[in-house]
Design a protein around this motif. Structure first.
Motif, PDB file in Angstrom:
ATOM      1  N   SER A   5      54.981  31.899  79.564  1.00  0.00           N
ATOM      2  CA  SER A   5      56.433  31.721  79.584  1.00  0.00           C
ATOM      3  C   SER A   5      57.036  32.315  78.324  1.00  0.00           C
ATOM      4  N   ARG A  30      67.425  30.955  78.034  1.00  0.00           N
ATOM      5  CA  ARG A  30      66.888  31.782  79.110  1.00  0.00           C
ATOM      6  C   ARG A  30      65.366  31.682  79.059  1.00  0.00           C
ATOM      7  N   THR A  45      61.558  32.631  81.293  1.00  0.00           N
ATOM      8  CA  THR A  45      60.814  33.266  82.375  1.00  0.00           C
ATOM      9  C   THR A  45      59.415  32.665  82.389  1.00  0.00           C
ATOM     10  N   TYR A  46      58.950  32.297  83.587  1.00  0.00           N
ATOM     11  CA  TYR A  46      57.631  31.678  83.750  1.00  0.00           C
ATOM     12  C   TYR A  46      56.822  32.481  84.756  1.00  0.00           C
ATOM     13  N   SER A  73      59.297  32.913  87.975  1.00  0.00           N
ATOM     14  CA  SER A  73      60.597  32.244  88.073  1.00  0.00           C
ATOM     15  C   SER A  73      61.373  32.403  86.777  1.00  0.00           C
ATOM     16  N   HIS A  74      62.689  32.248  86.901  1.00  0.00           N
ATOM     17  CA  HIS A  74      63.609  32.336  85.766  1.00  0.00           C
ATOM     18  C   HIS A  74      64.472  31.083  85.736  1.00  0.00           C
ATOM     19  N   THR A  82      68.041  29.716  83.571  1.00  0.00           N
ATOM     20  CA  THR A  82      69.097  29.994  82.602  1.00  0.00           C
ATOM     21  C   THR A  82      69.982  28.761  82.489  1.00  0.00           C
ATOM     22  N   ASP A  86      61.765  34.017  91.803  1.00  0.00           N
ATOM     23  CA  ASP A  86      61.906  35.420  92.165  1.00  0.00           C
ATOM     24  C   ASP A  86      60.795  35.864  93.107  1.00  0.00           C
TER      25      ASP A  86
END
Length: 161
Positions: A102, A115, A117-118, A139-140, A142, A154
């Motif tokens: 991440s 923000r 991201t994983y 995945s993201h 925010t 995503d």
């Protein structure tokens, strides 16, 4: 078990965020910190056709850069080491392979924009004719003052081979 690992991950991230909140305004220059730890664990995971009991070590490395204006950038990596398991129906032997990464960027405590991201790659590999399970997610997340929390996957795939 995946839930347990993710809960441990989110607990560690929350702890880090709370520690940043308490020290961020006092920082005068950027600093870098690295944390490493290994945790033994065991559990049962659902595979393709049977549950698998496993045990091994969860290895975690967290690298954090705190900015002078109170924000931070964190890179968090986990992987499983020496994890093996036994199928509860067939007695087949399995290896559990997982890598988790991440990136979390928090602009500053005062702006409250975050923000993240994983990426997670999970493989349950059976020996011989035992089925293999492969799961991949990206995945993201925010968080902003104006829009609140948005989270979406995503990319998600799950396959049995």
């Amino acid at each position: 078990m995946r839930t347990l690992i993710r809960n441990l991950t989110y607990t560690a991230i929350l702890t880090l965020i709370l520690s940043v909140i308490s020290v961020a305004p006092a920082r005068a220059a950027a600093t870098v910190e690295t944390y490493r730890f290994d945790e033994p664990f065991q559990g049962v995971v659902a595979g393709c056709g049977e549950d698998v009991a496993f045990s091994g070590t969860l290895h975690t490395v967290m690298h954090v850069t705190f900015s002078a204006h109170g924000g931070y950038l964190s890179t968090y990596q986990q992987n499983l080491q020496d994890v093996s398991g036994i199928g509860l129906l067939t007695g087949a032997r399995y290896r559990l392979i997982d890598s988790y990464h991440s990136d979390i960027n928090w602009s500053s405590f005062f702006d409250a924009e975050l923000r993240a991201t994983y990426t997670d790659n999970f493989r349950l590999v059976g020996q011989g004719p035992a089925a293999n399970t492969i799961v991949t997610t990206l995945s993201h997340v925010t968080i902003t003052n104006s829009q609140g929390i948005t989270a979406f996957v995503d990319h998600f795939t799950a396959q049995c081979h």
